[in-house]
Scaffold this motif. Structure first.
Motif, PDB file in Angstrom:
ATOM      1  N   TYR A 184      -6.451  -1.686   5.767  1.00  0.00           N
ATOM      2  CA  TYR A 184      -5.446  -0.631   5.772  1.00  0.00           C
ATOM      3  C   TYR A 184      -5.956   0.512   6.635  1.00  0.00           C
ATOM      4  N   GLU A 236      -2.250  -4.783  -7.972  1.00  0.00           N
ATOM      5  CA  GLU A 236      -2.816  -3.482  -7.618  1.00  0.00           C
ATOM      6  C   GLU A 236      -4.014  -3.704  -6.705  1.00  0.00           C
ATOM      7  N   PRO A 237      -3.947  -3.252  -5.468  1.00  0.00           N
ATOM      8  CA  PRO A 237      -5.077  -3.454  -4.557  1.00  0.00           C
ATOM      9  C   PRO A 237      -6.279  -2.598  -4.939  1.00  0.00           C
ATOM     10  N   ARG A 238      -7.457  -3.069  -4.566  1.00  0.00           N
ATOM     11  CA  ARG A 238      -8.696  -2.351  -4.871  1.00  0.00           C
ATOM     12  C   ARG A 238      -9.484  -2.136  -3.592  1.00  0.00           C
ATOM     13  N   LEU A 239      -9.932  -0.907  -3.339  1.00  0.00           N
ATOM     14  CA  LEU A 239     -10.741  -0.606  -2.162  1.00  0.00           C
ATOM     15  C   LEU A 239     -12.133  -1.199  -2.343  1.00  0.00           C
ATOM     16  N   TRP A 274      -9.561  -3.799   1.643  1.00  0.00           N
ATOM     17  CA  TRP A 274      -9.007  -3.830   0.291  1.00  0.00           C
ATOM     18  C   TRP A 274      -8.927  -5.264  -0.214  1.00  0.00           C
ATOM     19  N   GLN A 275      -8.954  -5.389  -1.535  1.00  0.00           N
ATOM     20  CA  GLN A 275      -8.812  -6.691  -2.182  1.00  0.00           C
ATOM     21  C   GLN A 275      -7.484  -6.759  -2.920  1.00  0.00           C
ATOM     22  N   MET A 313       0.826  -1.198   0.000  1.00  0.00           N
ATOM     23  CA  MET A 313       0.000   0.000   0.000  1.00  0.00           C
ATOM     24  C   MET A 313       0.869   1.259   0.000  1.00  0.00           C
ATOM     25  N   PRO A 363     -14.902   1.254   2.105  1.00  0.00           N
ATOM     26  CA  PRO A 363     -14.255   2.354   2.839  1.00  0.00           C
ATOM     27  C   PRO A 363     -14.734   2.402   4.282  1.00  0.00           C
ATOM     28  N   TYR A 389      -8.285 -10.528   1.051  1.00  0.00           N
ATOM     29  CA  TYR A 389      -8.670  -9.184   1.462  1.00  0.00           C
ATOM     30  C   TYR A 389      -7.785  -8.759   2.639  1.00  0.00           C
ATOM     31  N   LEU A 440      -8.688   5.804   1.845  1.00  0.00           N
ATOM     32  CA  LEU A 440      -7.608   4.823   1.966  1.00  0.00           C
ATOM     33  C   LEU A 440      -7.884   3.827   3.087  1.00  0.00           C
TER      34      LEU A 440
END
Length: 352
Positions: free
Chosen positions: A151, A169-172, A162-163, A118, A175, A148, A158
């Protein structure tokens, strides 16, 4: 133990008593609260206590450990403070690394692979609640193999769930509020949802597994912090959510209602100040608890009696997590409060 300068540099995430927390984190305001603060092991009044922790446990029965060994060493200088464990089929595990802001996979042979890293938030994440340093904490793996992680950055957009994608590349996915400190992540497959402990907020969040908006599942007083971290490690077991409270030194059980909601918490174990994570051994409600502050792994019997199975002499250094898979127990040492060798250890369970 590390010296005070080193502790400040590493920004440890675990309680060590209010006075030491204040010195470690530079939180002068905590010192003024020491005299007025209740004992760290006190149990909130509204919460029923079903079990205590007898001083003299029954050593005649209960799970033991054998063939204890280090499976992998991590790079503490690079911030690889091992924090959490998600089990994979075949003996591999996924681990969250706090200060490195990484998710790594450790293969059965001990080989370490970084899955995701991250970015630092703008400003370096100094607004991260209590600790002032961003980090990756809890990890979880779905039945389909999707990884998953959590963070905590002190910033909206942020902080959250996250995945890990194949591209790296991590994906949110979900939130969470910037003022929360998401710590443990569990997938409730029966209800297709995530559950997340919020250590500074003293609550458990829930969110759809497909992603979306989070809501508070429980804010029971038994989850509340007492100057540092409240709800920390978490598991689903026997129709309930179980959570450790680091400041209170307790493990609490929160029943899941028929509609998926939360019932009233009951304390199932006490005198575990500094508890980080825990897992069930497979013998009813017998538990292995990782005590970060004291660098030890403790067996908590079904009646709350305790016995230390591993301590510093056995390789424990800031013990952060434990996960049981069949007759094996995986244990992470973050070396964030003691020592300088973060590790993943493996032991065989010997039940009797």
């Amino acid at each position: 133990m590390t010296d005070m300068t080193e502790r400040k540099t590493m920004s440890p995430y675990r309680p060590t008593g209010l006075r030491r927390r204040a010195a470690t984190l530079g939180l002068a305001a905590l010192l003024a609260a020491v005299a007025a603060a209740p004992a760290a092991s006190a149990t909130p009044a509204p919460t029923a206590v079903l079990a205590t922790s007898p001083t003299h446990p029954d050593h005649a029965v209960g799970t033991r450990l054998g063939d204890v060994r280090v499976l992998a060493h991590f790079d503490r200088a690079a911030g690889q403070v091992a924090e959490s464990i998600a089990l994979e089929p075949g003996g591999g595990v996924v681990i969250g690394m706090i200060h490195a802001r990484q998710v790594v996979r450790v293969a059965q042979d001990g080989a370490v692979q970084v899955l995701a890293t991250m970015p630092l938030p703008p400003g370096g994440g100094t607004t991260t609640p209590v600790v002032g340093t961003p980090g990756v904490t809890g990890v979880a793996r779905s039945d389909s193999g999707v990884v998953y992680f959590l963070y905590s950055s002190g910033q909206g957009g942020l902080t959250g769930i996250w995945q890990v994608r194949r591209s790296g590349e991590p994906r949110l996915v979900v939130p969470l509020p910037a003022d929360s400190f998401p710590n443990a992540l569990v997938i409730d497959g029966k209800r297709d949802r995530f559950l997340v402990t919020d250590s500074t907020g003293g609550r458990i969040w829930q969110a759809p597994l497909r992603g979306g908006e989070a809501s508070v599942w429980s804010a029971d007083p038994a989850l509340a912090p007492n100057g540092f971290f409240g709800a920390n490690g978490m598991k689903i077991h026997d129709g309930a959510v179980w959570a450790g409270n680091s400041d209170q030194g307790t493990i609490v059980r929160i029943p899941v209602t028929k509609d998926g909601g939360s019932g009233r918490a009951t304390v199932r174990a006490t005198q575990l100040e500094g508890i980080d994570d825990f897992d069930f051994t497979g013998r009813g409600t017998e538990i292995l608890a990782a005590i970060n502050q004291a660098s030890k792994l403790v067996r908590v019997s079904t009646n709350g009696a305790q016995e230390t199975l591993l301590n510093a002499e056995g390789g424990m250094q800031g013990t952060t997590a434990v996960a049981v898979q069949g007759n094996r127990a995986y244990v992470t040492n973050g070396a964030n409060l003691a020592g300088n060798d973060p590790t993943l250890m493996l032991a065989k369970l010997r039940r009797r």
